[in-house]
Design an enzyme around this catalytic site. Structure first.
Site, short mmCIF file in Angstrom:
data_model
loop_
_atom_site.label_atom_id
_atom_site.label_comp_id
_atom_site.label_asym_id
_atom_site.label_seq_id
_atom_site.Cartn_x
_atom_site.Cartn_y
_atom_site.Cartn_z
N PRO A 110 -41.64 37.07 96.01
CA PRO A 110 -41.43 35.84 96.78
C PRO A 110 -40.76 36.11 98.12
CG PRO A 110 -39.64 36.11 95.26
CD PRO A 110 -40.52 37.31 95.08
N TRP A 111 -40.54 35.01 98.86
CA TRP A 111 -39.96 35.14 100.19
C TRP A 111 -38.44 35.04 100.22
CZ3 TRP A 111 -37.33 30.70 100.62
CH2 TRP A 111 -37.88 29.51 100.13
N LYS A 116 -47.99 42.85 96.25
CA LYS A 116 -48.24 41.91 97.34
C LYS A 116 -46.94 41.19 97.67
CE LYS A 116 -49.19 37.55 97.71
NZ LYS A 116 -48.63 37.21 99.05
N PRO A 117 -46.32 41.51 98.82
CA PRO A 117 -45.14 40.74 99.21
C PRO A 117 -45.56 39.37 99.75
CG PRO A 117 -45.69 42.33 100.92
CD PRO A 117 -46.68 42.54 99.80
N SER A 118 -44.61 38.46 99.83
CA SER A 118 -44.89 37.18 100.47
C SER A 118 -45.43 37.43 101.87
CB SER A 118 -43.62 36.33 100.55
OG SER A 118 -43.80 35.25 101.45
N GLU A 119 -46.44 36.68 102.24
CA GLU A 119 -47.00 36.83 103.58
C GLU A 119 -46.00 36.43 104.66
OE1 GLU A 119 -49.21 33.20 101.77
OE2 GLU A 119 -48.17 35.00 101.08
N SER A 123 -43.05 30.31 92.32
CA SER A 123 -42.99 28.93 91.84
C SER A 123 -43.76 28.77 90.54
CB SER A 123 -43.58 27.99 92.89
OG SER A 123 -44.99 28.23 93.02
N GLU A 147 -41.56 35.13 86.30
CA GLU A 147 -40.20 34.67 86.58
C GLU A 147 -40.36 33.57 87.62
OE1 GLU A 147 -37.17 33.52 88.00
OE2 GLU A 147 -36.96 35.34 89.19
N CYS A 169 -33.60 30.45 92.76
CA CYS A 169 -34.09 29.78 91.55
C CYS A 169 -32.99 29.51 90.54
CB CYS A 169 -35.23 30.57 90.92
SG CYS A 169 -34.84 32.31 90.63
N GLU A 189 -37.31 20.58 91.88
CA GLU A 189 -36.66 21.73 92.52
C GLU A 189 -36.83 21.62 94.03
OE1 GLU A 189 -36.44 26.55 91.88
OE2 GLU A 189 -38.40 25.60 91.79
#
Length: 495
Positions: free
Chosen positions: A168-169, A193-196, A246, A267, A301, A398
């Site tokens: 995630p970012w 794959k990291p968050s863009e 998410s 997660e 989170c 959330e």
């Protein structure tokens, strides 16, 4: 209602170091290579709205190439000894440590984090690699023995093969470390794959450790989730896919993975209740919410974002909490005194502001904050919403921003029931001086982590993960290496 006088301004650093940007391209087979697409994604500093650089908007073909590299490398890496794999993880930790300032500066620029948060992220990433190095050498399984007459059983712990990872970012390098360290420690290869939005520290890590990790063991493909993440999830040669993200993203990954019946490690989101009983140390609880509710701007989170306080002490606690939150400092990367920074992007900034508009429409009281902060960057005031009725939307949605709500309860049973009334099951905390209550209430709360008289204290040796909509699988601890392994029973007939 909202406050009339502006309490919050952004502390802006006079000057911040220029981040050292990673090489351009997809990291496949131990080196950066051109993407099959000429399209790029702008990487923005959310505290200044400046474009830092571009990265490739990867394709399914890029994923296929990365998976092929991971497949080619997996047998040799799986054949290494735990000691040898541990040595690689320790070397990675040393490289991050030696380049700490570089990583902190780059992470802050890409995410808008203040110095204290960026420093904690990098320190935790280092600790994750060092712990996993030790855990890789210390699996615990059933001992070899005769469990059937004249037959000796042996349990083998094997890597699952190729692991697809989607991060995630909100904690780019740290969440990459939470996956890379146990995945490699267990003997797998991976494609990440990291968050863009926040790929820079992950790419920089690959650049710096390329000479220490065999080619193809670690591969990174940048690009949008709907393309890169989906292909990674459905790819027939990926044996397990792990995501931190998410609930919606996790559902998409699980659905795509179902076609090839691969294992999934999820997660996902959270809406952590903070249950404050009448006998609690109210000042400590208010300070705890200040720290754990607004850490990383609430983009966390496990954030302490939903307070349930006993009605007899609600007024006193709310007064203390509002005072604490009113003192929070907001600032840009490089502003030494800043506690929280910006939202991660313009789109997320607008989502949080829309949620605050909905709170006003619902007639709830905004005791402090609740607005955008004027000027450059995606900054929102630390916010406390009070007099929240049971089952109001804010108790279950959330927001993932600097917003904490306060509601009341009458009995212990009501507190537990209300706390559990959420699709999430990641984290919660209980605040009480009663020893019996401190033992019984956590057992009734349906959350993967429950703190007593603290919140958001993370230990690398302890597992992190949730129940219900927060997913399944465990990060950190030796349980993470279990998740990225498989067991094989071999039975020998001695008769």
């Amino acid at each position: 209602m909202t406050t009339e006088t502006a309490l919050f301004t952004v502390i802006r650093a006079d000057a911040t170091p220029a981040p050292s940007l990673p090489a351009f391209g997809q990291f496949i087979g131990g080196k950066f290579v051109p993407s099959t697409s000429t399209s790029t994604v702008d990487i923005v500093n959310p505290a200044t709205e400046e474009v830092l650089t571009q990265v490739p908007a990867g394709t399914a073909e890029d994923v296929d190439a990365a998976v092929a590299a991971a497949v080619a490398a997996k047998d040799a890496w799986a054949a290494t000894t735990p000691r040898d794999r541990a040595a690689v993880l320790l070397k990675i930790a040393d490289i991050i440590e030696a380049n700490r300032e570089l990583f902190e500066t780059l992470e802050a620029a890409n995410t808008g984090k203040p110095p204290a948060v960026a420093e904690d992220d990098i320190s935790s990433a280092i600790d994750t690699f060092r712990f996993s190095a030790g855990a890789a050498r210390a699996y615990s399984t059933l001992g070899a023995d005769d469990y059937a007459e004249n037959h000796t059983s042996v349990i083998h712990r094997e890597p699952v093969g190729v692991v697809g990872v989607i991060t995630p970012w909100n904690y780019p390098l740290l969440m990459a470390a939470w996956k890379i360290a146990p995945v490699l420690g267990a003997g797998n290869t991976l494609v990440l794959k990291p968050s863009e939005q926040t790929p820079l520290t992950t790419l920089k890590l690959a650049e710096l450790i390329a000479g220490e990790v065999p080619a193809g063991v670690l591969n990174i493909v940048t690009g949008p989730g709907r393309v890169v993440g989906n292909r990674l999830s459905e790819h027939p040669d990926v044996d397990l896919v792990a995501i931190t993200g998410s609930v919606g993203s996790g559902q998409k990954v699980a659905a795509a993975a179902a076609g090839s019946v691969k294992r999934v490690h999820l997660e996902l989101g959270g809406k952590a209740p903070v249950v404050v009983f009448a006998d609690a140390d109210l000042e400590a609880a208010a300070k705890g919410v200040r720290s754990a509710g607004f850490w990383n701007g609430g983009q966390e989170c496990g954030a302490a974002c939903r307070v349930l306080v006993h009605e007899s002490v609600a007024d006193k606690f709310t007064e203390l909490l509002v005072r604490e939150i009113s003192e929070i400092t907001v600032g840009t990367p490089g502003a030494a005194d800043a506690e929280i920074g910006s939202m991660i992007s313009k789109a997320h900034y607008e989502r949080v502001l829309a949620a605050l508009d909905d709170i006003r429409k619902d007639g709830l009281t905004i005791a402090v904050g609740g607005r955008a902060i004027e000027g450059r960057g995606y900054f929102i005031e630390p916010t406390v919403v009070t007099n929240v009725p049971a089952q109001a939307p804010i108790t279950s949605n959330e927001i993932f921003g600097p917003v904490v709500s306060v509601e009341t309860f009458s009995t212990d049973e009501e507190a537990v029931t209300r706390a559990n009334e959420t699709i999430y099951g990641l984290a919660a905390s209980v605040w009480t001086k009663d020893s019996a209550r401190s033992l019984t209430v956590p057992r009734k709360l349906d959350f993967g982590t429950v703190w007593v008289n603290s919140h958001l204290v993370i230990a690398t040796e302890m597992p992190w993960g949730g129940f219900k909509g927060s997913g399944y699988g465990r990060d950190l601890s030796s349980y993470a290496l279990d998740d990225f392994s498989r067991t094989k029973h071999v039975m020998y007939n001695r008769g």
